[in-house]
Every structure is written in structure tokens, then in C-alpha cells.
Design a protein around this motif. Structure first.
Motif, PDB file in Angstrom:
ATOM      1  N   ALA A  21       7.708   6.482  22.298  1.00 30.23           N
ATOM      2  CA  ALA A  21       7.881   7.022  23.645  1.00 30.23           C
ATOM      3  C   ALA A  21       7.032   6.254  24.653  1.00 30.23           C
ATOM      4  CB  ALA A  21       7.507   8.506  23.670  1.00 30.23           C
ATOM      5  N   GLY A  22       5.806   5.931  24.283  1.00 32.54           N
ATOM      6  CA  GLY A  22       4.948   5.167  25.179  1.00 32.54           C
ATOM      7  C   GLY A  22       5.511   3.792  25.482  1.00 32.54           C
ATOM      8  N   PHE A  23       6.132   3.175  24.468  1.00 32.80           N
ATOM      9  CA  PHE A  23       6.703   1.844  24.662  1.00 32.80           C
ATOM     10  C   PHE A  23       7.955   1.897  25.541  1.00 32.80           C
ATOM     11  CE2 PHE A  23       9.793  -1.385  23.227  1.00 32.80           C
ATOM     12  CZ  PHE A  23       9.109  -2.533  23.598  1.00 32.80           C
ATOM     13  N   LEU A  24       8.852   2.869  25.277  1.00 31.34           N
ATOM     14  CA  LEU A  24      10.133   2.925  25.970  1.00 31.34           C
ATOM     15  C   LEU A  24      10.001   3.416  27.408  1.00 31.34           C
ATOM     16  CD1 LEU A  24      12.385   4.370  23.103  1.00 31.34           C
ATOM     17  CD2 LEU A  24      12.329   2.013  23.956  1.00 31.34           C
ATOM     18  N   ILE A  25       9.109   4.382  27.645  1.00 34.40           N
ATOM     19  CA  ILE A  25       9.019   4.995  28.972  1.00 34.40           C
ATOM     20  C   ILE A  25       7.875   4.417  29.798  1.00 34.40           C
ATOM     21  CG2 ILE A  25       8.630   7.171  30.206  1.00 34.40           C
ATOM     22  CD1 ILE A  25      10.063   8.614  28.012  1.00 34.40           C
ATOM     23  N   LEU A  26       6.738   4.153  29.131  1.00 32.88           N
ATOM     24  CA  LEU A  26       5.544   3.738  29.862  1.00 32.88           C
ATOM     25  C   LEU A  26       5.207   2.259  29.685  1.00 32.88           C
ATOM     26  CD1 LEU A  26       3.367   6.845  28.908  1.00 32.88           C
ATOM     27  CD2 LEU A  26       4.657   6.484  31.021  1.00 32.88           C
ATOM     28  N   ASP A  27       6.029   1.552  28.903  1.00 30.93           N
ATOM     29  CA  ASP A  27       5.799   0.120  28.656  1.00 30.93           C
ATOM     30  C   ASP A  27       4.430  -0.120  28.026  1.00 30.93           C
ATOM     31  OD1 ASP A  27       6.626  -2.525  28.634  1.00 30.93           O
ATOM     32  OD2 ASP A  27       5.747  -2.978  30.586  1.00 30.93           O
ATOM     33  N   GLN A  28       4.039   0.773  27.109  1.00 27.68           N
ATOM     34  CA  GLN A  28       2.759   0.661  26.408  1.00 27.68           C
ATOM     35  C   GLN A  28       2.995   0.030  25.033  1.00 27.68           C
ATOM     36  OE1 GLN A  28       1.330   4.694  26.318  1.00 27.68           O
ATOM     37  NE2 GLN A  28       0.491   4.600  28.384  1.00 27.68           N
ATOM     38  N   ALA A  29       2.939  -1.285  24.990  1.00 29.27           N
ATOM     39  CA  ALA A  29       3.166  -1.991  23.728  1.00 29.27           C
ATOM     40  C   ALA A  29       1.927  -1.890  22.838  1.00 29.27           C
ATOM     41  CB  ALA A  29       3.511  -3.451  23.996  1.00 29.27           C
ATOM     42  N   LEU A  30       2.153  -1.812  21.527  1.00 25.95           N
ATOM     43  CA  LEU A  30       1.059  -1.769  20.560  1.00 25.95           C
ATOM     44  C   LEU A  30       0.873  -3.128  19.913  1.00 25.95           C
ATOM     45  CD1 LEU A  30       1.826   1.577  18.667  1.00 25.95           C
ATOM     46  CD2 LEU A  30       0.129   1.206  20.464  1.00 25.95           C
ATOM     47  N   SER A  31      -0.368  -3.461  19.614  1.00 29.00           N
ATOM     48  CA  SER A  31      -0.630  -4.669  18.844  1.00 29.00           C
ATOM     49  C   SER A  31      -0.303  -4.403  17.379  1.00 29.00           C
ATOM     50  CB  SER A  31      -2.098  -5.074  18.983  1.00 29.00           C
ATOM     51  OG  SER A  31      -2.933  -4.106  18.373  1.00 29.00           O
ATOM     52  N   ALA A  32      -0.216  -5.463  16.592  1.00 32.66           N
ATOM     53  CA  ALA A  32       0.054  -5.318  15.161  1.00 32.66           C
ATOM     54  C   ALA A  32      -1.045  -4.495  14.485  1.00 32.66           C
ATOM     55  CB  ALA A  32       0.169  -6.694  14.508  1.00 32.66           C
ATOM     56  N   THR A  33      -2.290  -4.673  14.927  1.00 34.90           N
ATOM     57  CA  THR A  33      -3.405  -3.915  14.347  1.00 34.90           C
ATOM     58  C   THR A  33      -3.290  -2.438  14.658  1.00 34.90           C
ATOM     59  OG1 THR A  33      -4.861  -5.841  14.533  1.00 34.90           O
ATOM     60  CG2 THR A  33      -5.915  -3.691  14.267  1.00 34.90           C
ATOM     61  N   GLN A  34      -2.928  -2.113  15.898  1.00 32.61           N
ATOM     62  CA  GLN A  34      -2.773  -0.710  16.280  1.00 32.61           C
ATOM     63  C   GLN A  34      -1.607  -0.063  15.534  1.00 32.61           C
ATOM     64  OE1 GLN A  34      -2.486  -1.242  20.555  1.00 32.61           O
ATOM     65  NE2 GLN A  34      -4.527  -0.354  20.851  1.00 32.61           N
ATOM     66  N   ALA A  35      -0.517  -0.806  15.345  1.00 37.48           N
ATOM     67  CA  ALA A  35       0.616  -0.276  14.588  1.00 37.48           C
ATOM     68  C   ALA A  35       0.220  -0.002  13.141  1.00 37.48           C
ATOM     69  CB  ALA A  35       1.784  -1.259  14.644  1.00 37.48           C
ATOM     70  N   ALA A  36      -0.558  -0.903  12.544  1.00 32.50           N
ATOM     71  CA  ALA A  36      -1.026  -0.686  11.175  1.00 32.50           C
ATOM     72  C   ALA A  36      -1.952   0.521  11.098  1.00 32.50           C
ATOM     73  CB  ALA A  36      -1.744  -1.942  10.670  1.00 32.50           C
ATOM     74  N   ALA A  37      -2.787   0.700  12.117  1.00 36.44           N
ATOM     75  CA  ALA A  37      -3.698   1.840  12.142  1.00 36.44           C
ATOM     76  C   ALA A  37      -2.922   3.155  12.191  1.00 36.44           C
ATOM     77  CB  ALA A  37      -4.629   1.729  13.356  1.00 36.44           C
ATOM     78  N   ILE A  38      -1.898   3.210  13.027  1.00 37.23           N
ATOM     79  CA  ILE A  38      -1.077   4.415  13.122  1.00 37.23           C
ATOM     80  C   ILE A  38      -0.388   4.694  11.795  1.00 37.23           C
ATOM     81  CG2 ILE A  38       0.999   5.374  14.208  1.00 37.23           C
ATOM     82  CD1 ILE A  38       0.123   4.036  16.796  1.00 37.23           C
ATOM     83  N   ALA A  39       0.108   3.636  11.140  1.00 34.95           N
ATOM     84  CA  ALA A  39       0.758   3.802   9.837  1.00 34.95           C
ATOM     85  C   ALA A  39      -0.208   4.377   8.801  1.00 34.95           C
ATOM     86  CB  ALA A  39       1.319   2.465   9.366  1.00 34.95           C
TER      87      ALA A  39
END
Length: 320
Positions: free
Chosen positions: A276-294
Motif C-alpha cells: 500500500a505504501g508503494f502503490l499509494i504513497l510511492d514509498q519504495a523499500l530497499s532489498a534489506t527492508q524487504a528482507a527484514a519484513i519477511a
């Protein structure tokens, strides 16, 4: 933000991300486990919550974080009170104490969460917030294996903070962690409220308590801006997307879906929030942040699966 249902704390602890769930106390029918219907309802509720949170972030420049929380709580309280029409008489002092505590926890959770997303991206905020229910699950289970899930979650938090939260605003991260602590309290009092009040009456009353508590804060920060027609309309949209609609969908799903399965599905909300943050707010995540969320999602799911296994073991009869 997401919120768990009023199932028992051990199964709800790994649930939802940023907003409060229904205080119905319904556990669902295990026969719904294989049905896509209730699963679809839960996922739809999760998307509704997180896209509502993204809408709230876009509304903050107009009304401020406290103003957005006030609009959300007030509109949701009015809608739920009209729908549920809870009975005010016949409740004990302990009943009212529980529902007031539930309302305070709800208001605190929402207020802290919106302060967090005003400073850090939505995905990381929900990921940090979900640590509160996860910690509650680990403490409630008292099993050594949950230390593994706790360590996995901490590894995710370490990655998310870049080894020291240098990549995130420290105040925003602190607000998100505070929202997680209030979320854990929300789960406890949601469960107690669900046992003391029928249907969603306790939720409606607690929402009203939260709205009353936050109204002075919203007026102090935003004043007349809260009465702007556009702001009111957007605030109503946030309330419907983040509270009324997901609570209704979750109530329907929990009639057919086991609470542990519900909790596992709700553990996916940090990923939904990131989308939702990426699609609506243009808040892209880094690869490290994506791994952290996973990692945090995996820890949350693991903790719930452990609870499910423990309950099944207790349910099996002893074999001589």
C-alpha cells in the motif's frame, strides 16, 4: 494500522498490523479451514486496513496526525453505535472498567501508530508495530521454541533499522514500537471485552471511549480544519476503510475460519502495508527492508503455528 480479533491472546497475538479488530470473541468453525471464502474476507479486510492507513498518511498534511486519528475514531464510533445499538444498562463496574481500558488501548494504539507513519514509511511502521503482539504470543506460550521466533523477529528489526535505525527516523520507530505495546494491551482487553459484551457491543462502546479521549487532542492540533468538507470526507473514508469495513469482514470470516488460521493470515499485514505504501504513497523499500519484513512475518507465523501445535497436543487424549 491493523488489529486482531478478540480471539484468545495466544492466537491473536501474531495477528493484524495497524488497526483494532472486532471484539466479538467468535472463534470460527474449523470446517472453514479449506474454504477460500473466509480467507478472501480476511485478506480483503487486511487490504482495506492498510490502504486506509495509506489514505490517512495522505490526509495528514490537511488535518495532522492527531486530527486524522480523531476523525477516524469519531466516524467509526458513530457508525458502530448506530449499527450495534449497544445496551448501556445492566453492566457491572468491572464490565465498564474493561471496556474503558479497551478504549484507552485502542486510542493509544491508533495515536502512536499515526505518529509513526507521519515519520517513517508504512511498511516498516507496521513491521515494528507487529512486534507487540508477537512478544505477547511468545510470553503467553512459555515455550522454548518461541525464543527462535523472537530471535528471528529481532533479526528482522536489526535489518530494518540498518543495524541502528540510522535509515529510519528514531522518533518514528519509537512511536511504532509504542503502538505495538498498546496493540498487545488491545488484544488482552479485546478478549476480555468480547467475553463480557454480546456481539460487537463492546467494540462500539470502546470506540466511543477512544473517540471521546482523542477529540480534545484533534481539536487542539487541527481546530476548524476538521470541519472542512473535503477533510471530513477523507476522514470518513479512512474510518470506513480502516475500521468499519475490515471489522465487518473479519466478523464474517471468524464464523467459518479457525482463530489460529485467522492470526496467520493477519501476520501478512506488514507485506500488505508495504504494498500500500508503494502503490499509494510511492514509498519504495530497499532489498534489506524487504528482507527484514519477511523475517518478521516468518517469525509471526511461526509463533502462531507453535501455538496451534500446542493446542492440538493438549486436545489429544492420553493413550495408555
Amino acid at each position: 494500522m491493523t488489529t486482531p480479533s478478540a480471539a484468545t491472546p495466544s492466537t491473536s497475538a501474531a495477528a493484524s498490523a495497524a488497526d483494532p479488530g472486532p471484539a466479538s470473541g467468535q472463534a470460527g468453525n474449523p470446517r472453514g479451514r479449506g474454504s477460500l471464502g473466509p480467507v478472501g474476507l480476511v485478506l480483503a479486510g487486511g487490504f482495506s486496513v492498510q490502504f486506509g492507513a495509506a489514505l490517512a498518511v495522505s490526509l495528514m498534511p490537511r488535518a495532522g496526525a492527531l486530527g486524522v486519528v480523531t476523525l477516524r475514531l469519531v466516524v467509526a464510533a458513530v457508525v458502530l453505535l448506530l449499527i450495534c445499538r449497544p445496551r448501556l444498562r445492566g453492566h457491572s463496574r468491572a464490565d465498564w472498567g474493561t471496556v474503558v481500558a479497551f478504549g484507552i488501548a485502542m486510542a493509544g494504539m491508533n495515536g502512536l501508530f499515526y505518529q509513526a507513519v507521519d515519520r517513517i514509511p508504512l511498511g516498516p511502521a507496521v513491521t515494528l508495530e507487529v512486534l507487540g503482539p508477537l512478544a505477547l504470543s511468545v510470553v503467553a506460550s512459555r515455550r522454548a521454541v518461541n525464543l527462535v521466533w523472537a530471535a528471528l523477529a529481532l533479526a528482522g528489526v536489526f535489518l530494518l533499522g540498518g543495524g541502528g535505525f540510522d535509515s529510519l527516523d528514531p522518533a518514528g520507530a519509537a512511536f511504532a514500537l509504542g503502538a505495538g505495546a498498546m496493540w498487545a494491551a488491545y488484544i488482552v482487553f479485546s478478549s476480555r471485552t468480547g467475553r463480557r459484551f454480546p456481539q460487537a457491543d463492546g467494540l462500539a462502546l470502546a470506540m466511543a471511549v477512544g473517540a471521546v479521549l482523542f477529540l480534545p487532542l484533534g481539536i487542539a492540533e487541527s481546530g476548524g480544519k476538521l470541519l472542512d468538507p473535503v477533510t471530513l470526507a477523507l476522514g470518513a473514508g479512512v474510518a470506513l476503510l480502516s475500521s468499519v469495513l475490515p471489522y465487518t469482514l473479519e466478523l464474517l470470516a471468524l464464523r467459518r475460519l479457525p482463530a489460529p488460521t485467522f492470526a496467520i493470515l493477519m501476520s501478512l499485514e506488514p507485506a500488505i502495508a508495504a504494498a500500500a505504501g508503494f502503490l499509494i504513497l510511492d514509498q519504495a523499500l530497499s532489498a534489506t527492508q524487504a528482507a527484514a519484513i519477511a523475517l518478521v512475518i516468518a517469525a509471526s507465523m511461526g509463533a502462531v503455528r507453535t501455538q496451534m501445535g500446542r493446542r492440538r497436543a493438549k486436545a489429544l487424549p492420553d493413550v495408555p
